[in-house]
Design a protein around this motif. Structure first.
Motif, short mmCIF file in Angstrom:
data_model
loop_
_atom_site.label_atom_id
_atom_site.label_comp_id
_atom_site.label_asym_id
_atom_site.label_seq_id
_atom_site.Cartn_x
_atom_site.Cartn_y
_atom_site.Cartn_z
N LEU A 1 14.76 101.14 16.55
CA LEU A 1 15.19 100.22 17.60
C LEU A 1 16.68 99.93 17.50
O LEU A 1 17.31 100.14 16.46
N ARG A 2 17.23 99.41 18.63
CA ARG A 2 18.62 98.97 18.59
C ARG A 2 18.75 97.81 17.59
O ARG A 2 17.82 97.01 17.46
N VAL B 1 17.71 94.29 18.76
CA VAL B 1 16.27 94.13 18.97
C VAL B 1 15.55 94.06 17.63
O VAL B 1 14.66 93.23 17.41
N GLN C 1 5.15 93.25 20.90
CA GLN C 1 5.93 94.41 20.49
C GLN C 1 5.65 94.79 19.02
O GLN C 1 5.51 95.97 18.69
N ARG D 1 7.28 89.02 21.85
CA ARG D 1 7.77 89.74 20.67
C ARG D 1 6.62 90.15 19.75
O ARG D 1 6.65 91.25 19.17
N LYS E 1 15.95 90.59 16.06
CA LYS E 1 15.10 89.55 16.66
C LYS E 1 13.64 89.71 16.24
O LYS E 1 12.96 88.73 15.93
#
Length: 408
Positions: free
Chosen positions: A333-334, A337, A375, A372, A340
């Motif tokens: 992931l970036r 991201v 995810q 979140r 977080k």
């Protein structure tokens, strides 16, 4: 005592000869008077010891008669003669047997009176004039004063020597405890130091410059300062081993060390004093700047409140590897991201999934937490339900501040 001269006193040879002949009987009566009037000597001065003391009294009186028969300028303070050496050794012996000087000084007073009574009677029988008797008395009591002073010096010298020797034994005991000596060796060292072992010892590391002041407020049985402690740089810090400070007593110890920049280990059975020291040492090495930086107004660092940090700090590389392993699903992931989501995962672990608490900690809406977590469930799958994985995540992420996974 300064020099005492009696220019008018020189006992005739016939008088000193008669007195010397009577010395064995006189010494026996002097010893009997001492035993009778100083009950504490009834047992010590019996048997072989009594005969030794009686012989010493004879030597002392014989030395006095030598002095009394000298020409003008007789000096009672000349050093190195057998009577004074014997008196010095007598004082040392009293100290070694744990007796104070009071009884011995009383014995000297009684012995002086008895000696005067015996010897003056013979002097009168020989027809000595009154002024000679007065000078004789003055010289006799000055001589006894010198002997008692020699005994007092011997007593004080022995105490000082014994105190220094005991201090050395205590220092060796402290070093042995920190080095983790064997049980028999530690017990023998404690016995040599005349140190009654406590139930527990607590190690305190602090700057050398503050150790003496700390000792003044601690239990007198405290061992230390222990210099040359393994793992500590010489000249910077030292170690104290404080007995019996568990529970409420530990709180009092921490208060007494306020402002002394100390690190306090856990209480341990006294034979395991090394364990307490190593815990305190690890806390110091974990972050040397921590010393004295406790936010509670200079309170010492309490290792009992640092257990998680100490566990994690025991192998920093292992913790870093575990964190990388736990956060591996976020690696693609970036960074923003991943950051977080790692914060959310940490908060979810610590708050046991309570969405409102997680949202409050992260300053986000509960719906954001729900999104979140969705995810994270996609990324981790069933691993979020695996107790072993949850434990690994908690250890890897739980000890840090929010955002522990940043830059992971």
């Amino acid at each position: 005592m300064g020099s005492t001269s009696e220019p008018g006193l020189q006992l005739p040879a016939r008088v000193t000869a008669r007195m010397r002949d009577a010395l064995p009987a006189v010494a026996a009566r002097i010893l009997a008077a001492i035993i009778r009037e100083v009950p504490g000597y009834a047992v010590p001065f019996s048997g072989t010891m009594g005969r030794t003391i009686e012989a010493a009294v004879q030597v002392a009186l014989d030395g006095f008669l030598d002095l009394a028969s000298q020409a003008a300028g007789a000096d009672v303070s000349g050093p190195g003669d057998p009577p004074r050496e014997g008196a010095y050794d007598l004082g040392r012996g009293e100290a070694r047997h744990g007796r104070s000087m009071e009884s011995l000084l009383a014995a000297y007073r009684i012995g002086a009176r008895a000696a005067w009574r015996e010897l003056s009677g013979m002097a009168v029988g020989e027809g000595l004039p009154a002024h000679t008797l007065a000078e004789f008395a003055e010289l006799l009591f000055a001589y006894i004063d010198e002997l008692s002073a020699s005994s007092a010096a011997g007593h004080a010298g022995e105490l000082a020597s014994a105190g220094l020797q005991r201090q050395r034994h205590l220092e060796r005991l402290g070093r042995s405890l920190l080095a983790g000596g064997s049980l028999p060796a530690l017990e023998a060292a404690a016995m040599r130091a005349e140190w009654p072992p406590p139930r527990t010892l607590t190690a305190v590391i602090l700057p050398e410059s503050r150790a003496r002041a700390a000792l003044a407020v601690l239990d007198p049985r405290t061992l230390g300062p222990v210099d040359e402690a393994p793992g500590l740089e010489a000249g910077d810090h030292t170690v104290l081993l404080v007995p019996e400070v568990e529970g409420v007593a530990r709180a009092a110890l921490l208060q007494s060390l306020r402002g002394r920049k100390a690190v306090v280990g856990p209480p341990r059975p006294w034979l395991q004093g090394q364990s307490s020291y190593l815990r305190a040492l690890r806390a110091l090495l974990l972050d040397p700047r921590r010393l004295g930086s406790d936010p509670e107004a200079g309170m010492p660092v309490d290792t009992e409140r640092l257990l998680v940090e100490l566990v994690l700090g025991a192998d920093a590389e292992a913790v870093a590897d575990l964190r990388a392993q736990v956060l591996a699903p976020l690696a693609a992931l970036r960074p923003a991201v991943a950051d977080k989501l790692s914060q959310t995962l940490r908060s979810w672990l610590l708050h046991h999934g309570r969405r409102a608490d997680i949202a409050a900690e992260l300053f986000v809406h509960p719906q954001t937490v729900r999104y979140r977590m969705g995810q994270l469930r996609e990324l981790y799958g069933e691993r979020l339900e695996d107790p072993q994985v949850v434990l690994e995540m908690t250890v890897a992420l739980g000890a840090g501040a929010p955002g522990a996974g940043r830059n992971a």
